[in-house]
Design a protein around this motif. Structure first.
Motif, PDB file in Angstrom:
ATOM      1  N   GLU A  42       0.827  -1.210   0.000  1.00 43.58           N
ATOM      2  CA  GLU A  42       0.000   0.000   0.000  1.00 43.58           C
ATOM      3  C   GLU A  42       0.855   1.251   0.000  1.00 43.58           C
ATOM      4  OE1 GLU A  42      -2.579  -1.246   3.465  1.00 43.58           O
ATOM      5  OE2 GLU A  42      -3.919  -0.008   2.289  1.00 43.58           O
ATOM      6  N   LYS A  43       1.922   1.210   0.795  1.00 41.95           N
ATOM      7  CA  LYS A  43       2.816   2.377   0.856  1.00 41.95           C
ATOM      8  C   LYS A  43       3.529   2.568  -0.482  1.00 41.95           C
ATOM      9  CE  LYS A  43       4.277   5.778   3.270  1.00 41.95           C
ATOM     10  NZ  LYS A  43       3.367   6.690   3.978  1.00 41.95           N
ATOM     11  N   GLN A  44       3.937   1.450  -1.101  1.00 40.42           N
ATOM     12  CA  GLN A  44       4.558   1.564  -2.429  1.00 40.42           C
ATOM     13  C   GLN A  44       3.603   2.248  -3.400  1.00 40.42           C
ATOM     14  OE1 GLN A  44       5.643  -2.678  -2.853  1.00 40.42           O
ATOM     15  NE2 GLN A  44       7.580  -1.994  -3.740  1.00 40.42           N
ATOM     16  N   ILE A  45       2.364   1.799  -3.393  1.00 43.77           N
ATOM     17  CA  ILE A  45       1.376   2.372  -4.315  1.00 43.77           C
ATOM     18  C   ILE A  45       1.163   3.852  -3.996  1.00 43.77           C
ATOM     19  CG2 ILE A  45      -1.063   2.286  -4.994  1.00 43.77           C
ATOM     20  CD1 ILE A  45      -0.917  -0.779  -4.572  1.00 43.77           C
ATOM     21  N   GLU A  46       1.129   4.163  -2.702  1.00 48.10           N
ATOM     22  CA  GLU A  46       0.934   5.566  -2.297  1.00 48.10           C
ATOM     23  C   GLU A  46       2.087   6.440  -2.792  1.00 48.10           C
ATOM     24  OE1 GLU A  46       0.122   6.017   1.937  1.00 48.10           O
ATOM     25  OE2 GLU A  46       1.284   7.880   1.879  1.00 48.10           O
ATOM     26  N   LEU A  47       3.317   5.906  -2.752  1.00 41.98           N
ATOM     27  CA  LEU A  47       4.481   6.693  -3.163  1.00 41.98           C
ATOM     28  C   LEU A  47       4.614   6.769  -4.693  1.00 41.98           C
ATOM     29  CD1 LEU A  47       7.027   5.325  -0.527  1.00 41.98           C
ATOM     30  CD2 LEU A  47       6.087   7.645  -0.625  1.00 41.98           C
ATOM     31  N   ILE A  48       4.280   5.696  -5.375  1.00 38.28           N
ATOM     32  CA  ILE A  48       4.423   5.670  -6.840  1.00 38.28           C
ATOM     33  C   ILE A  48       3.246   6.365  -7.528  1.00 38.28           C
ATOM     34  CG2 ILE A  48       4.525   4.095  -8.846  1.00 38.28           C
ATOM     35  CD1 ILE A  48       5.926   2.082  -6.877  1.00 38.28           C
ATOM     36  N   LYS A  49       2.076   6.252  -6.924  1.00 36.24           N
ATOM     37  CA  LYS A  49       0.863   6.870  -7.477  1.00 36.24           C
ATOM     38  C   LYS A  49       0.597   6.449  -8.934  1.00 36.24           C
ATOM     39  CE  LYS A  49       1.009  11.039  -4.622  1.00 36.24           C
ATOM     40  NZ  LYS A  49       2.150  10.599  -3.807  1.00 36.24           N
ATOM     41  N   PRO A  50       0.530   5.150  -9.195  1.00 40.43           N
ATOM     42  CA  PRO A  50       0.260   4.717 -10.579  1.00 40.43           C
ATOM     43  C   PRO A  50      -1.172   5.083 -10.979  1.00 40.43           C
ATOM     44  CG  PRO A  50       0.058   2.856  -9.084  1.00 40.43           C
ATOM     45  CD  PRO A  50       0.558   4.014  -8.255  1.00 40.43           C
ATOM     46  N   GLU A  51      -1.356   5.311 -12.263  1.00 45.92           N
ATOM     47  CA  GLU A  51      -2.724   5.572 -12.748  1.00 45.92           C
ATOM     48  C   GLU A  51      -3.432   4.262 -13.080  1.00 45.92           C
ATOM     49  OE1 GLU A  51      -2.993   8.702 -15.670  1.00 45.92           O
ATOM     50  OE2 GLU A  51      -1.113   9.536 -14.935  1.00 45.92           O
ATOM     51  N   ILE A  52      -2.627   3.245 -13.382  1.00 45.96           N
ATOM     52  CA  ILE A  52      -3.193   1.937 -13.732  1.00 45.96           C
ATOM     53  C   ILE A  52      -2.434   0.864 -12.955  1.00 45.96           C
ATOM     54  CG2 ILE A  52      -3.722   0.342 -15.634  1.00 45.96           C
ATOM     55  CD1 ILE A  52      -3.084   2.878 -17.467  1.00 45.96           C
ATOM     56  N   ILE A  53      -3.180  -0.088 -12.432  1.00 51.44           N
ATOM     57  CA  ILE A  53      -2.564  -1.238 -11.760  1.00 51.44           C
ATOM     58  C   ILE A  53      -3.021  -2.502 -12.475  1.00 51.44           C
ATOM     59  CG2 ILE A  53      -2.466  -2.592  -9.634  1.00 51.44           C
ATOM     60  CD1 ILE A  53      -2.900   0.001  -8.069  1.00 51.44           C
ATOM     61  N   LEU A  54      -2.059  -3.315 -12.873  1.00 51.50           N
ATOM     62  CA  LEU A  54      -2.383  -4.619 -13.446  1.00 51.50           C
ATOM     63  C   LEU A  54      -2.128  -5.656 -12.365  1.00 51.50           C
ATOM     64  CD1 LEU A  54      -3.232  -6.160 -16.020  1.00 51.50           C
ATOM     65  CD2 LEU A  54      -0.802  -6.348 -16.603  1.00 51.50           C
ATOM     66  N   ALA A  55      -3.207  -6.254 -11.877  1.00 52.62           N
ATOM     67  CA  ALA A  55      -3.101  -7.269 -10.819  1.00 52.62           C
ATOM     68  C   ALA A  55      -2.874  -8.622 -11.478  1.00 52.62           C
ATOM     69  CB  ALA A  55      -4.369  -7.282  -9.974  1.00 52.62           C
ATOM     70  N   LEU A  56      -1.702  -9.206 -11.213  1.00 51.06           N
ATOM     71  CA  LEU A  56      -1.318 -10.448 -11.880  1.00 51.06           C
ATOM     72  C   LEU A  56      -1.677 -11.643 -10.998  1.00 51.06           C
ATOM     73  CD1 LEU A  56       2.181  -9.172 -13.016  1.00 51.06           C
ATOM     74  CD2 LEU A  56       0.208  -9.549 -14.510  1.00 51.06           C
ATOM     75  N   GLY A  57      -2.722 -12.328 -11.367  1.00 46.14           N
ATOM     76  CA  GLY A  57      -3.094 -13.533 -10.635  1.00 46.14           C
ATOM     77  C   GLY A  57      -4.201 -13.305  -9.631  1.00 46.14           C
TER      78      GLY A  57
END
Ligand code: SF4
Length: 256
Positions: free
Chosen positions: A179-194
């Motif tokens: 969650e913290k990684q996502i908060e810091l990177i702020k991607p516009e799209i996330i591809l959830a693999l699996g």
């Protein structure tokens, strides 16, 4: 009419090239391109956003899995990586060779989230470097992206022994790092693999085939679930649906 024919030829070439890159031996013919499903903003957190008619009968998975906001007072990825590198919050630290924090463009528009490191990843300390990783690189190439363009991480940062599935308690204690990684990177799209990645991020418990094919809202990002590359190695027939998901990612990426 002329333009649409050229467009069809262009898309057909792209499709065939991608199938070739993915190593597909059987070519599937699609009558139409997949529709982009517009996600609907849904307050805080995450929820199903579209396809109400086919929406699976879901129940909250987060009830059994604490989904706390990351209580991590860290302002950049390097410091977070240092923190994760020392982590002993679950028993996986006893059997790991390396923590696999994740890597890629810290300003990526697209973030890929897998499930957990495998053998090669554990040895090298990098995500998706085994056979599944090679396929993932080809999948990205098929939509005109390089690994350096995106950020690649996992739900768990340490390898489960014998590549077993992540356990709920491991996910619960490790997820704040993601969650913290996502908060810091702020991607516009996330591809959830699996499925584990999709289940964990979406917090819903439903058959994976019912989940994929939709676009979801996860925090500020559009989230698309697709098959894990390792699953595609064992089930090549699923590449057809994975390619549909990738086309959706490509369109959203180009629109963002
Ligand atoms: S899997 Fe996550 S919570 Fe468990 S030891 Fe590794 S970094 Fe810590």
């Amino acid at each position: 009419m002329k333009e649409s024919l050229q467009e069809i030829i262009k898309l057909t070439k792209e499709y065939l090239e991608t199938e070739r890159l993915l190593g597909t031996e059987v070519i599937y013919l699609e009558k139409e391109l997949p529709e982009i499903i517009k996600p609907e903003p849904v307050g805080q957190g995450f929820s199903l956003a579209q396809k109400e008619k086919s929406k699976p009968d879901t129940k909250s998975r987060s009830e059994g899995l604490p989904y706390s906001s990351p209580d991590i007072d860290i302002k950049n990825l390097d410091d977070l990586q240092g923190e994760v590198g020392k982590c002993t919050k679950c028993s996986l630290h006893k059997t790991r060779n390396n923590v696999v924090f994740g890597e890629g463009n810290p300003d990526a528009k697209l973030m890929l989230v897998g499930e957990a490191p495998g053998r090669e990843e554990d040895i090298q300390g990098k995500p998706f470097v085994g056979e599944a990783g090679k396929l993932l690189t080809k999948m990205l190439k098929a939509i005109n992206l390089k690994r350096e363009d995106v950020y690649i991480g996992n739900i768990l940062k340490c390898r489960p022994p014998h590549n077993r599935d992540p356990k709920p308690d491991e996910i619960a204690v490790c997820k704040p790092y993601l969650e913290k990684q996502i908060e810091l990177i702020k991607p516009e799209i996330i591809l959830a693999l699996g499925r584990h990645s999709a289940w964990t991020l979406l917090g819903i418990d439903a058959p994976f085939k019912a989940i994929r094919g939709n676009v979801y809202i996860f925090k500020q990002a559009k989230l698309i679930p697709t098959y894990h590359p390792a699953a595609l190695l064992y089930h090549p027939a699923w590449k057809k649906e994975a390619w549909i998901d990738l086309q959706l990612v490509q369109k959203l990426y180009e629109q963002s």
